[in-house]
Scaffold this active site. Structure first.
Site, PDB file in Angstrom:
ATOM      1  N   PHE A   1      -3.127 -48.629 -64.004  1.00 28.25           N
ATOM      2  CA  PHE A   1      -2.437 -49.043 -62.608  1.00 28.25           C
ATOM      3  C   PHE A   1      -2.160 -50.530 -62.465  1.00 28.25           C
ATOM      4  O   PHE A   1      -2.554 -50.975 -61.428  1.00 28.25           O
ATOM      5  CB  PHE A   1      -3.561 -48.269 -61.596  1.00 28.25           C
ATOM      6  CG  PHE A   1      -2.799 -48.040 -60.461  1.00 28.25           C
ATOM      7  CD1 PHE A   1      -1.828 -46.812 -60.512  1.00 28.25           C
ATOM      8  CD2 PHE A   1      -2.733 -48.564 -59.351  1.00 28.25           C
ATOM      9  CE1 PHE A   1      -1.350 -46.284 -59.609  1.00 28.25           C
ATOM     10  CE2 PHE A   1      -2.147 -47.946 -58.022  1.00 28.25           C
ATOM     11  CZ  PHE A   1      -1.225 -46.884 -58.169  1.00 28.25           C
TER      12      PHE A   1
ATOM     13  N   ASP B   1      -8.180   0.936  -6.894  1.00 28.36           N
ATOM     14  CA  ASP B   1      -8.483   0.595  -8.321  1.00 28.36           C
ATOM     15  C   ASP B   1      -9.241   1.573  -9.109  1.00 28.36           C
ATOM     16  O   ASP B   1     -10.047   1.046 -10.180  1.00 28.36           O
ATOM     17  CB  ASP B   1      -8.499  -0.869  -8.880  1.00 28.36           C
ATOM     18  CG  ASP B   1      -7.499  -1.654  -7.971  1.00 28.36           C
ATOM     19  OD1 ASP B   1      -6.419  -1.017  -7.847  1.00 28.36           O
ATOM     20  OD2 ASP B   1      -7.623  -2.692  -7.767  1.00 28.36           O
TER      21      ASP B   1
ATOM     22  N   ALA C   1      -5.270 -46.626 -46.663  1.00 28.16           N
ATOM     23  CA  ALA C   1      -6.271 -47.050 -47.544  1.00 28.16           C
ATOM     24  C   ALA C   1      -6.790 -48.279 -46.747  1.00 28.16           C
ATOM     25  O   ALA C   1      -6.196 -48.924 -45.805  1.00 28.16           O
ATOM     26  CB  ALA C   1      -5.539 -47.802 -48.713  1.00 28.16           C
TER      27      ALA C   1
ATOM     28  N   GLU D   1      -5.537 -44.579 -67.205  1.00 26.59           N
ATOM     29  CA  GLU D   1      -4.679 -45.415 -66.211  1.00 26.59           C
ATOM     30  C   GLU D   1      -5.016 -46.677 -66.210  1.00 26.59           C
ATOM     31  O   GLU D   1      -6.076 -46.953 -65.637  1.00 26.59           O
ATOM     32  CB  GLU D   1      -4.338 -44.584 -65.017  1.00 26.59           C
ATOM     33  CG  GLU D   1      -3.184 -44.903 -64.236  1.00 26.59           C
ATOM     34  CD  GLU D   1      -3.069 -44.007 -62.898  1.00 26.59           C
ATOM     35  OE1 GLU D   1      -2.043 -44.024 -62.446  1.00 26.59           O
ATOM     36  OE2 GLU D   1      -4.053 -43.360 -62.618  1.00 26.59           O
TER      37      GLU D   1
ATOM     38  N   VAL E   1     -14.315 -41.802 -43.450  1.00 25.65           N
ATOM     39  CA  VAL E   1     -13.271 -40.962 -42.534  1.00 25.65           C
ATOM     40  C   VAL E   1     -12.733 -40.051 -43.763  1.00 25.65           C
ATOM     41  O   VAL E   1     -12.540 -38.737 -43.100  1.00 25.65           O
ATOM     42  CB  VAL E   1     -12.413 -42.041 -42.401  1.00 25.65           C
ATOM     43  CG1 VAL E   1     -11.284 -41.529 -41.612  1.00 25.65           C
ATOM     44  CG2 VAL E   1     -12.921 -43.053 -41.491  1.00 25.65           C
TER      45      VAL E   1
ATOM     46  N   CYS F   1       2.199 -44.845 -59.225  1.00 29.64           N
ATOM     47  CA  CYS F   1       1.444 -43.728 -59.802  1.00 29.64           C
ATOM     48  C   CYS F   1       2.197 -43.196 -60.909  1.00 29.64           C
ATOM     49  O   CYS F   1       1.779 -42.574 -61.857  1.00 29.64           O
ATOM     50  CB  CYS F   1       1.488 -42.635 -58.839  1.00 29.64           C
ATOM     51  SG  CYS F   1       3.074 -42.221 -57.886  1.00 29.64           S
TER      52      CYS F   1
ATOM     53  N   HIS G   1      -2.736  -2.601 -14.187  1.00 25.82           N
ATOM     54  CA  HIS G   1      -3.783  -3.305 -13.442  1.00 25.82           C
ATOM     55  C   HIS G   1      -4.190  -4.358 -14.318  1.00 25.82           C
ATOM     56  O   HIS G   1      -4.609  -4.275 -15.503  1.00 25.82           O
ATOM     57  CB  HIS G   1      -4.891  -2.699 -12.936  1.00 25.82           C
ATOM     58  CG  HIS G   1      -5.988  -3.523 -12.188  1.00 25.82           C
ATOM     59  ND1 HIS G   1      -5.388  -4.109 -11.016  1.00 25.82           N
ATOM     60  CD2 HIS G   1      -7.103  -4.145 -12.529  1.00 25.82           C
ATOM     61  CE1 HIS G   1      -6.485  -4.613 -10.515  1.00 25.82           C
ATOM     62  NE2 HIS G   1      -7.453  -4.870 -11.121  1.00 25.82           N
TER      63      HIS G   1
ATOM     64  N   GLY H   1      -4.021 -40.325 -54.499  1.00 23.06           N
ATOM     65  CA  GLY H   1      -5.009 -41.141 -55.095  1.00 23.06           C
ATOM     66  C   GLY H   1      -5.562 -40.766 -56.221  1.00 23.06           C
ATOM     67  O   GLY H   1      -4.890 -40.312 -57.100  1.00 23.06           O
TER      68      GLY H   1
ATOM     69  N   ILE I   1      -3.784 -41.501 -47.907  1.00 23.11           N
ATOM     70  CA  ILE I   1      -2.916 -42.339 -48.757  1.00 23.11           C
ATOM     71  C   ILE I   1      -3.344 -43.462 -49.489  1.00 23.11           C
ATOM     72  O   ILE I   1      -4.657 -44.202 -49.023  1.00 23.11           O
ATOM     73  CB  ILE I   1      -1.726 -42.585 -47.891  1.00 23.11           C
ATOM     74  CG1 ILE I   1      -1.885 -43.465 -46.615  1.00 23.11           C
ATOM     75  CG2 ILE I   1      -1.005 -41.472 -47.435  1.00 23.11           C
ATOM     76  CD1 ILE I   1      -0.847 -44.186 -45.936  1.00 23.11           C
TER      77      ILE I   1
ATOM     78  N   PHE J   1       0.716  -1.206  -0.051  1.00 22.96           N
ATOM     79  CA  PHE J   1       0.068   0.054   0.083  1.00 22.96           C
ATOM     80  C   PHE J   1       0.793   1.291   0.037  1.00 22.96           C
ATOM     81  O   PHE J   1       1.654   1.553   0.835  1.00 22.96           O
ATOM     82  CB  PHE J   1      -0.753   0.014   1.236  1.00 22.96           C
ATOM     83  CG  PHE J   1      -1.977  -1.111   1.115  1.00 22.96           C
ATOM     84  CD1 PHE J   1      -3.166  -0.739   0.231  1.00 22.96           C
ATOM     85  CD2 PHE J   1      -1.837  -2.265   1.738  1.00 22.96           C
ATOM     86  CE1 PHE J   1      -4.207  -1.622   0.442  1.00 22.96           C
ATOM     87  CE2 PHE J   1      -3.121  -3.086   1.814  1.00 22.96           C
ATOM     88  CZ  PHE J   1      -4.017  -2.903   0.808  1.00 22.96           C
TER      89      PHE J   1
ATOM     90  N   LYS K   1      -5.446 -41.370 -42.636  1.00 25.51           N
ATOM     91  CA  LYS K   1      -6.350 -42.302 -43.046  1.00 25.51           C
ATOM     92  C   LYS K   1      -5.445 -43.233 -44.147  1.00 25.51           C
ATOM     93  O   LYS K   1      -5.174 -42.843 -45.285  1.00 25.51           O
ATOM     94  CB  LYS K   1      -7.511 -41.864 -43.734  1.00 25.51           C
ATOM     95  CG  LYS K   1      -8.571 -43.039 -43.970  1.00 25.51           C
ATOM     96  CD  LYS K   1      -9.652 -42.729 -44.754  1.00 25.51           C
ATOM     97  CE  LYS K   1      -9.314 -42.952 -46.294  1.00 25.51           C
ATOM     98  NZ  LYS K   1      -8.973 -44.541 -46.483  1.00 25.51           N
TER      99      LYS K   1
END
Length: 902
Positions: free
Chosen positions: A806, A142, A599, A804, A633, A707, A106, A650, A571, A89, A597
Site C-alpha cells: 500500500f 356499535d 477515516a 500488500e 464508531v 487498492c 368501524h 479497508g 471508508i 343516525f 464514518k
C-alpha cells in the site's frame, strides 16, 4: 346483489367503485347534502355513473324516522345496505329492511373503542394493535355481531392520518368489499361481541381535547397524536389556545439548547429548539412537537415560535406578480363559493377540504415545476397573501427552514481561502461530539496539525442512526419521487464542481494527495459518480416473471426493487472523498439514508461534503458524518440493530471483524472492498514505452496508496533488464515534495504509522534476499515522505511477494518465455483478487490470460482505468460486492417478489 350504499367521503367513494367492479348493482346512494356548493365525493362518483343519489340532511327527527325518507329508500329495492362511512343516525326501519340486513365499517377492533372517535382512542390509549371491524349494524351503539376483522401494528408515532392512510383506508375498502362477497356466497359470520374488554369513549371535540399535563410524557404524546389533526390537542400559551401537531417521543437530552416557553398547567416550561418545541411530562420524559397552530388558524413550525411573523414581506417582481395572478385564478376555481379572492381570503375558512389541498399542491407544480410544495405548506400559509409569499420564497430559493450554521476553520492556502467544517454532522446540523471530545488532524506534508476535529462517541452514533432512521421512515426519502431525488443529487454534484478547487486543496493538505491528481481524480471522479447515479434514480425497476399458472386462475408475478433503510458506510484514508462518493452516491440514489464514518486521519473533505449536501437541499438526517475511531464508531455501526446495510473499504483483517459483527448483530447486509496484491504480467511483445509508463502508474499512482495498485509485476525474461533500467531512469526523475506544488509528482504518505510500515516492509524484502534497486527509505525532512522504491529478483515465497505494501514499492519478478501457465499460477497464488493486468500485442494471449486471472478487474494494455459505469470489486479475500456501475445499486436495494392470482 342489489345494494344501497349509505355514507360519504373518499372512503365511501372507493367502496362504491369496488362494489360495482365486483358486479353488484348499486340501486341508490344515500349521502349528505352539498357543502358550500360542493358535492361529497361519493355523490359525485355515483352521479357520474347515473346511479340515483339522495342527499339527505337527516333520516329522523326526535328519534322517529321520517316517513318520506324511508319511503324513498325502500323504493330502490335493496337486498343489502352497506355503510362504509356514515356520520348520520340511520333508523332501524332502514337497517333491518333488506333481506341481508346492513353492514357497517368501524375503525377499531370491536368491542374495544366503540363510538365515533375510535381511531383517536386507539392512539390515545397507546394500543399496540389497531384495525377495523365490519359488523352487522345495530341501533347505532356499535354492538352488532362481527362479520370480519383485520388488525395492524400501531407504530409509536402514528397519527390518525398515518394509520388511516397506511392501513384503515386501503385495507378497510378491501375488507368491506370482501364482507359483501362473503354475504353473496352465504359464508358471512355473525359473531356476538363480548362485553369483556368493551369500551365506549366520548367523541373527541375541540372543547374536550385540552392537554392534561399531570401525566407522563408518553401519555401526553399519545394524547397529541390521538387528536392530530382533528380536533387537535391544545393548551393555553400566552393567553390563547395553541394546538400541537407532529409529536414524537424523544430523549429529553435533546432539550439542552433552546428558549423556554411558559405553558399554562405544564409541570415545567417547554423549550423552543431548532428541532421543534420540546414538552415535558410529570415523569421527566420529553416529547417533540413539530408544528403548532394559533387560534386564528395560522400554523407554523414550532421551532419558529418566537420568530413567527418576523420575516419581512417579499416585494414581487413583474414575473412573480404574473404567477400570483395565476394562483389567484386557481384559488378561485377551487373556492367556487367565494366571490373574489382577496389577499386576506383564508383557504380553509372559505370551505376548502383536504382534497382541495392536494389539488392546490398539484396546480402549483403545473404552473411552476420548481416550486415543490408539501401539504403542510398549505396548512401553514392559509391566507392567499401568506401562500403567495411562501411560494415566491421557494421559487427564489429562500425557503430554508433554518440557516446552516458552520463553525469553519479557515486557512489561506493554495491562492484561496478554504473553509473547513470540523464538527460532527448529525441530522442536518454541525454539532460537537458528546463531551466535547476532539482530536487533531495532521497535514502529512509537514506533520503539523490542521485543526481540531470532533471525535464521535457511541452516543453520537446512536443519534446519527436515529436521525437517519427518521429521515428514511418519516421524511420518506426512499419514497420521494425518484426524479426529485435525482435532481437533488445533480444539484449536489453541481455544488461539488463549484467548490472543486477548495475540495482538492482540502484533500491535499489532509491526505497528502498531489493537488492536480486530487482535482482530476479524487474530486473529479467524485463529481462524475454523483452525476452518474443521479441519472439512475428514476431507472430502478423490477421485472415481470412468467410462472406456472394456477388454472383455472391466472398469475402475475413481478419484482420490486426497494431501498434497504439506514446504511452505514466506513471508508479508508487513501481516497477520502472518492471512496465516499463511490458508495454514498449509489446508496442515496437507491433511496437509503446514510451514516458515514470517514477515516479518522482524513475527515475534512467528508465534512465539507456534508455542508454541500445540506446546501443542495438534501433533507435532514439523510446524510450523517461521524469522524472517529474504527474501534468505537465503526464497531458501533457494525453492531447497531437499526443499521440494515454496511459498506466497507479497508483492510481484509478489519473487513473480517466487520462481517462477523454484522452477522451477530442483526444479520445486516454487507459489502466489502478489501486488500489487494494485484499482479501485472508484461510480455516481451508489449509496447515497451507504454508498459513502462503504465507499469509505473500501476504502482506509484497516488503515491502507491491505491487498492488496485500492481502489487507485483511479472516481466518476461527477455525484456526484464531493459524494463527495470527504464523504470529506474524514470523513478529518478520524479519530483517528491509539496502536493500543492503543480510540479510535484509524488506527495507524502498519508500518516506516520503508515510511513513506518513501509520502511518495515522494505526491510523484510532486503532481509529475504530481494534486490533493492532504488529507494526503500523515509526521507529525512518534515512530513511523511517515502522514496519510490523498486525491488527485483522477488521469489514467490517472499513476504513482499505475498503481502500488500500500500505504498510506492514496485516488486518485479521475471518469468521465462513460453511459461504462461506457470506465471499465471504465481499471479493467482494469493488470497487476494481485486485487480490484475496484462500487456501484450497478441490478442489471443491477452484474452487467454484475462480469462484465467482470478480477479474482479483485468486491465489489458492499460491500468487504473476505472470508470463510474464499470462495476468495481474483488474476489477471494479482496471482498465481495460492487461499487460503481448499475451493479452497485443492487448493493443498496432489496428485491421483493409479488405474486397475484386473478
Amino acid at each position: 346483489m342489489k345494494i344501497a350504499v349509505i355514507g360519504q367521503s373518499l372512503f365511501g367513494k372507493e367502496v362504491y367503485k369496488e362494489l360495482r367492479k365486483d358486479g353488484h348493482t348499486i340501486v341508490g346512494v344515500f349521502t349528505i347534502p352539498d357543502k358550500d356548493g360542493k358535492a361529497d365525493p361519493l355523490a359525485t362518483e355515483a352521479e357520474k355513473d347515473g346511479v340515483p343519489v339522495f342527499k339527505l340532511s337527516r333520516w329522523r327527527v326526535k328519534g322517529q324516522a321520517l316517513p318520506e325518507v324511508v319511503s324513498q329508500y325502500k323504493a330502490t329495492g335493496p337486498e343489502l345496505n352497506v355503510l362504509p362511512f356514515c356520520s348520520q343516525f340511520i333508523p332501524m326501519e332502514v337497517i333491518d329492511h333488506p333481506k341481508h340486513g346492513s353492514i357497517i365499517y368501524h375503525p377499531s377492533l370491536l368491542p374495544r373503542h366503540r363510538g365515533a372517535s375510535a381511531i383517536n382512542w386507539t392512539l390515545i390509549h397507546g394500543d399496540k394493535k389497531g384495525g377495523f371491524t365490519v359488523f352487522w349494524a345495530d341501533d347505532g351503539l356499535d354492538t352488532g355481531p362481527i362479520l370480519l376483522q383485520r388488525e395492524c401494528d400501531v407504530e409509536p408515532n402514528d397519527t390518525v392520518n398515518t394509520i388511516y392512510k397506511r392501513f384503515l383506508f386501503p385495507e378497510g375498502v378491501k375488507g368491506t368489499v370482501e364482507a359483501v362477497r362473503l354475504i353473496a356466497e352465504g359464508k358471512a359470520q355473525r359473531i356476538p361481541q363480548p362485553e369483556e374488554g368493551a369500551t365506549y369513549e366520548c367523541i373527541q371535540k375541540k372543547e374536550n381535547s385540552k392537554i392534561d399535563w399531570n401525566q407522563s410524557a408518553e401519555a401526553i404524546h399519545n394524547w397529541i397524536r390521538g387528536n392530530d389533526k382533528v380536533p387537535g390537542a391544545w393548551a393555553e400559551v400566552d393567553g390563547q389556545k395553541v394546538t400541537f401537531y407532529g409529536s414524537t417521543l424523544i430523549d429529553n437530552g435533546v432539550a439542552a439548547n433552546g428558549r423556554p416557553l411558559e405553558i399554562c398547567g405544564a409541570s415545567r416550561p417547554g423549550m423552543v429548539t431548532k428541532a421543534g418545541l420540546v414538552l415535558f411530562g410529570n415523569d421527566g420524559g420529553a416529547l417533540l412537537v413539530k408544528n403548532i397552530q394559533f387560534e386564528d388558524g395560522k400554523m407554523i413550525t414550532a421551532s419558529q415560535y418566537f420568530s413567527a411573523g418576523a420575516s419581512a414581506t417579499v416585494v414581487l417582481t413583474e414575473e412573480e406578480k404574473a404567477f400570483a395572478e395565476q394562483m389567484r385564478a386557481v384559488w378561485q376555481s377551487i373556492l367556487t363559493n367565494v366571490g373574489q379572492i382577496e389577499d386576506s381570503t383564508d383557504f380553509f375558512k372559505s370551505g376548502a377540504a383536504s382534497m382541495d389541498v392536494v389539488r392546490l399542491v398539484e396546480e402549483v407544480k403545473l404552473c411552476a415545476s420548481s416550486c415543490q410544495l408539501q401539504n403542510e405548506d398549505i396548512y401553514m400559509n392559509t391566507t392567499f397573501q401568506d401562500f403567495i409569499q411562501m411560494c415566491v420564497r421557494k421559487l427564489r430559493g429562500e425557503d430554508d427552514e433554518e440557516e446552516l450554521i458552520v463553525d469553519y476553520v479557515e486557512k489561506n492556502i493554495n491562492n484561496m481561502t478554504v473553509k473547513m467544517p470540523h464538527q460532527l454532522f448529525i441530522n442536518g446540523e454541525f454539532v460537537d461530539a458528546e463531551g466535547g471530545k476532539t482530536y487533531k488532524t495532521i497535514n502529512p506534508c509537514d506533520g503539523m496539525a490542521i485543526c481540531d476535529v470532533s471525535l464521535a462517541q457511541i452516543s453520537d452514533v446512536d443519534k446519527a442512526v436515529a436521525a437517519a432512521k427518521e429521515a428514511f421512515e418519516e421524511q420518506e426519502w426512499g419514497k420521494m419521487n425518484p426524479r426529485d431525488r435525482g435532481r437533488l443529487l445533480y444539484k449536489l454534484a453541481d455544488l461539488m464542481e463549484q467548490h472543486q478547487e477548495e475540495l482538492a486543496t482540502i484533500e491535499a493538505i489532509d491526505s497528502g494527495a498531489v493537488y492536480t491528481l486530487a482535482l482530476k481524480t479524487h474530486v473529479g471522479m467524485s463529481i462524475q459518480t454523483f452525476r452518474y447515479f443521479a441519472g439512475w434514480c428514476d431507472k430502478i425497476q423490477g421485472s415481470t416473471i412468467p410462472i406456472n399458472q394456477a388454472r383455472p386462475n391466472r398469475n402475475l408475478c413481478f419484482t420490486r426493487k426497494e431501498p434497504i433503510g439506514v446504511c452505514a458506510i466506513v471508508i479508508p484514508w487513501n481516497y477520502p472523498l472518492m471512496m465516499l462518493a463511490w458508495k454514498t452516491a449509489a446508496c442515496l440514489a437507491a433511496g437509503n439514508t446514510v451514516v458515514l464514518k470517514p477515516a479518522q486521519v482524513t475527515p475534512l473533505t467528508a465534512l465539507k461534503f456534508a455542508e454541500l449536501a445540506s446546501r443542495a437541499g438534501l433533507p435532514k438526517g439523510v446524510i450523517n458524518i461521524l469522524p472517529g475511531s474504527g474501534s468505537l464508531v465503526g464497531q458501533r455501526l457494525s453492531d447497531h440493530p437499526d443499521v440494515r446495510k454496511l459498506g466497507f473499504t479497508g483492510s481484509t483483517e478489519i473487513g473480517k471483524q466487520i462481517m462477523k459483527s454484522c452477522a451477530v448483530s442483526n444479520l445486516k447486509k454487507v459489502s466489502l472492498e478489501l486488500g489487494g496484491k494485484s499482479p501485472l504480467i508484461i510480455f516481451a511483445d508489449c509496447d515497451m514505452d507504454k508498459a513502462v509508463r503504465m507499469g509505473m502508474s500501476s504502482v506509484f499512482f497516488n503515491k502507491g496508496e491505491n487498492c488496485i495498485a500492481a502489487g507485483r509485476l511479472f516481466v518476461e525474461e527477455s525484456i526484464h533488464d531493459q524494463f527495470v533500467k527504464k523504470v529506474v531512469e524514470e523513478v529518478k526523475k520524479m519530483k517528491i515534495g509539496d502536493p500543492l506544488d503543480r510540479c510535484t509528482d509524488h506527495g507524502p504518505q498519508n500518516h506516520k504509522a503508515h510511513l513506518d510500515k513501509l520502511v518495515e516492509f522494505c526491510q523484510f524484502g532486503v532481509k529475504e534476499g530481494a534486490v533493492l534497486v532504488c529507494g526503500g527509505h523515509a526521507l529525512q525532512r518534515p512530513g511523511f515522505f517515502f522514496e519510490p522504491t523498486v525491488f527485483t529478483n522477488v521469489q514467490d515465497h517472499m513476504y513482499i511477494a505475498k503481502e500488500e505494501s500500500f505504498g510506492p514499492v514496485m516488486i518485479i519478478s521475471k518469468f521465462k518465455s513460453g511459461e504462461i501457465d506457470e506465471v499465471l499460477r504465481s499471479a493467482n497464488a494469493t488470497e487476494y483478487g481485486l485487480a490484475s493486468g496484462v500487456f501484450t500485442k497478441d490478442i489471443s494471449k491477452a484474452l487467454y490470460v484475462s480469462e484465467r486471472l482470478n480477479a474482479g478487474t483485468v486491465f489489458v494494455n492499460t491500468y487504473n482505468k476505472t470508470d463510474v459505469a464499470t462495476p468495481f470489486g474483488g474476489f477471494k479475500q479482496s471482498g465481495f460486492g460492487k461499487d460503481l456501475g448499475q451493479e452497485a445499486l443492487n448493493e443498496y436495494l432489496k428485491t421483493k417478489a409479488v405474486t397475484i392470482e386473478y
